[in-house]
Scaffold this motif. Structure first.
Motif, mmCIF file in Angstrom:
data_model
loop_
_atom_site.group_PDB
_atom_site.id
_atom_site.type_symbol
_atom_site.label_atom_id
_atom_site.label_comp_id
_atom_site.label_asym_id
_atom_site.label_seq_id
_atom_site.Cartn_x
_atom_site.Cartn_y
_atom_site.Cartn_z
ATOM 1 N N SER A 1 -3.462 18.090 -1.405
ATOM 2 C CA SER A 1 -5.029 17.359 -2.812
ATOM 3 C C SER A 1 -4.941 15.594 -2.124
ATOM 4 O O SER A 1 -4.286 15.394 -1.735
ATOM 5 C CB SER A 1 -4.738 17.833 -3.635
ATOM 6 N N ASN A 2 -5.992 15.200 -2.574
ATOM 7 C CA ASN A 2 -6.727 14.391 -2.216
ATOM 8 C C ASN A 2 -7.047 13.200 -2.915
ATOM 9 O O ASN A 2 -7.144 12.482 -3.342
ATOM 10 C CB ASN A 2 -8.028 13.457 -1.088
ATOM 11 N N GLU A 3 -6.120 14.149 -4.362
ATOM 12 C CA GLU A 3 -6.237 13.821 -5.894
ATOM 13 C C GLU A 3 -5.376 12.106 -5.977
ATOM 14 O O GLU A 3 -4.246 12.427 -5.397
ATOM 15 C CB GLU A 3 -5.417 14.772 -7.032
ATOM 16 N N ARG A 4 -5.984 10.969 -6.631
ATOM 17 C CA ARG A 4 -5.242 9.636 -6.880
ATOM 18 C C ARG A 4 -5.046 9.604 -8.195
ATOM 19 O O ARG A 4 -5.299 9.840 -9.349
ATOM 20 C CB ARG A 4 -5.872 8.647 -6.392
ATOM 21 N N PHE A 5 -3.782 8.951 -8.016
ATOM 22 C CA PHE A 5 -3.136 8.970 -9.836
ATOM 23 C C PHE A 5 -2.624 6.820 -10.022
ATOM 24 O O PHE A 5 -2.413 6.691 -9.179
ATOM 25 C CB PHE A 5 -1.614 9.402 -9.569
ATOM 26 N N ALA A 6 -2.531 7.299 -11.684
ATOM 27 C CA ALA A 6 -2.412 5.640 -11.246
ATOM 28 C C ALA A 6 -0.653 5.073 -11.225
ATOM 29 O O ALA A 6 -0.810 4.042 -11.240
ATOM 30 C CB ALA A 6 -3.076 5.534 -12.697
ATOM 31 N N SER A 7 -0.388 6.891 -12.306
ATOM 32 C CA SER A 7 1.196 6.092 -11.940
ATOM 33 C C SER A 7 1.572 7.552 -11.530
ATOM 34 O O SER A 7 1.573 8.458 -11.275
ATOM 35 C CB SER A 7 1.674 5.702 -13.180
ATOM 36 N N VAL A 8 2.866 7.643 -11.024
ATOM 37 C CA VAL A 8 3.762 8.754 -10.962
ATOM 38 C C VAL A 8 3.651 9.252 -11.625
ATOM 39 O O VAL A 8 4.087 10.899 -11.529
ATOM 40 C CB VAL A 8 4.905 8.245 -10.173
ATOM 41 N N TRP A 9 4.088 9.299 -12.782
ATOM 42 C CA TRP A 9 4.185 9.590 -14.301
ATOM 43 C C TRP A 9 3.090 10.896 -14.200
ATOM 44 O O TRP A 9 2.977 11.683 -14.781
ATOM 45 C CB TRP A 9 4.488 8.760 -15.384
ATOM 46 N N ASP A 10 2.056 10.084 -13.868
ATOM 47 C CA ASP A 10 0.580 11.234 -14.368
ATOM 48 C C ASP A 10 0.210 12.035 -13.314
ATOM 49 O O ASP A 10 -0.229 13.333 -13.583
ATOM 50 C CB ASP A 10 -0.649 10.144 -14.248
ATOM 51 N N ALA A 11 1.083 11.636 -12.022
ATOM 52 C CA ALA A 11 1.417 12.777 -11.224
ATOM 53 C C ALA A 11 1.601 13.685 -11.500
ATOM 54 O O ALA A 11 1.702 15.512 -11.156
ATOM 55 C CB ALA A 11 1.690 12.503 -9.482
ATOM 56 N N ILE A 12 3.097 13.882 -11.725
ATOM 57 C CA ILE A 12 4.407 14.777 -12.192
ATOM 58 C C ILE A 12 4.238 15.273 -13.221
ATOM 59 O O ILE A 12 4.963 16.491 -13.633
ATOM 60 C CB ILE A 12 5.556 14.230 -11.477
ATOM 61 N N GLU A 13 3.965 15.094 -14.465
ATOM 62 C CA GLU A 13 4.002 15.206 -15.350
ATOM 63 C C GLU A 13 2.827 16.250 -16.356
ATOM 64 O O GLU A 13 1.554 16.144 -15.333
ATOM 65 C CB GLU A 13 4.006 14.299 -16.835
ATOM 66 N N ASP A 14 3.244 17.162 -16.875
ATOM 67 C CA ASP A 14 2.366 18.160 -17.041
ATOM 68 C C ASP A 14 1.472 17.270 -17.866
ATOM 69 O O ASP A 14 0.382 18.602 -18.215
ATOM 70 C CB ASP A 14 2.744 19.902 -18.240
ATOM 71 N N THR A 15 0.824 16.893 -19.133
ATOM 72 C CA THR A 15 0.150 16.444 -19.911
ATOM 73 C C THR A 15 -0.018 14.725 -19.951
ATOM 74 O O THR A 15 1.257 14.466 -19.346
ATOM 75 C CB THR A 15 0.185 16.907 -20.994
ATOM 76 N N PRO A 16 -0.897 14.856 -19.989
ATOM 77 C CA PRO A 16 -1.001 13.117 -20.087
ATOM 78 C C PRO A 16 -0.614 12.287 -21.318
ATOM 79 O O PRO A 16 0.494 11.257 -21.126
ATOM 80 C CB PRO A 16 -2.572 12.718 -20.980
ATOM 81 N N ALA A 17 0.451 12.957 -22.090
ATOM 82 C CA ALA A 17 1.245 12.397 -23.662
ATOM 83 C C ALA A 17 2.733 12.797 -22.749
ATOM 84 O O ALA A 17 2.936 11.512 -23.219
ATOM 85 C CB ALA A 17 1.083 12.885 -24.874
ATOM 86 N N GLU A 18 2.878 13.441 -22.130
ATOM 87 C CA GLU A 18 4.271 13.486 -21.415
ATOM 88 C C GLU A 18 3.881 12.721 -20.003
ATOM 89 O O GLU A 18 5.293 11.524 -20.347
ATOM 90 C CB GLU A 18 3.928 14.583 -20.997
#
Length: 93
Positions: free
Chosen positions: A2-19
């Protein structure tokens, strides 16, 4: 792949935005506490006394074992060290 980009590594690896948000806050606090220990030239035993925790707990902090720390514990450690914690809440884009 995927070419999806994330603002943070946590956004990429956690299951939910809350986590992801929880992990961002915890990692920021852990880095601040580690920086405080380094700047003050404290050993782990001295840091433990200052933070009101055990030396093995400080060892876990220094090793980055984020899963062992909740936000409450990290805020309590920061306050015990005389650090001021601020939180800013914004609308997600």
């Amino acid at each position: 792949m995927s070419n999806e980009r994330f603002a943070s590594v946590w956004d990429a690896i956690e299951d939910t935005p809350a986590e992801a948000e929880n992990m961002k806050l915890r990692s920021t606090l852990m880095m601040a506490l580690k920086d405080h220990i380094d700047r003050a030239g404290l050993n782990q035993s001295q840091a433990a006394t200052l933070f009101g925790v055990t030396q093995p707990r400080v060892s876990d902090l220094m090793r980055g074992k984020i899963s062992l720390f909740g936000l409450d514990a990290l805020v309590n450690m920061a306050a015990a060290a005389g650090l001021h914690v601020e939180m800013r809440v914004t609308v997600a884009a």
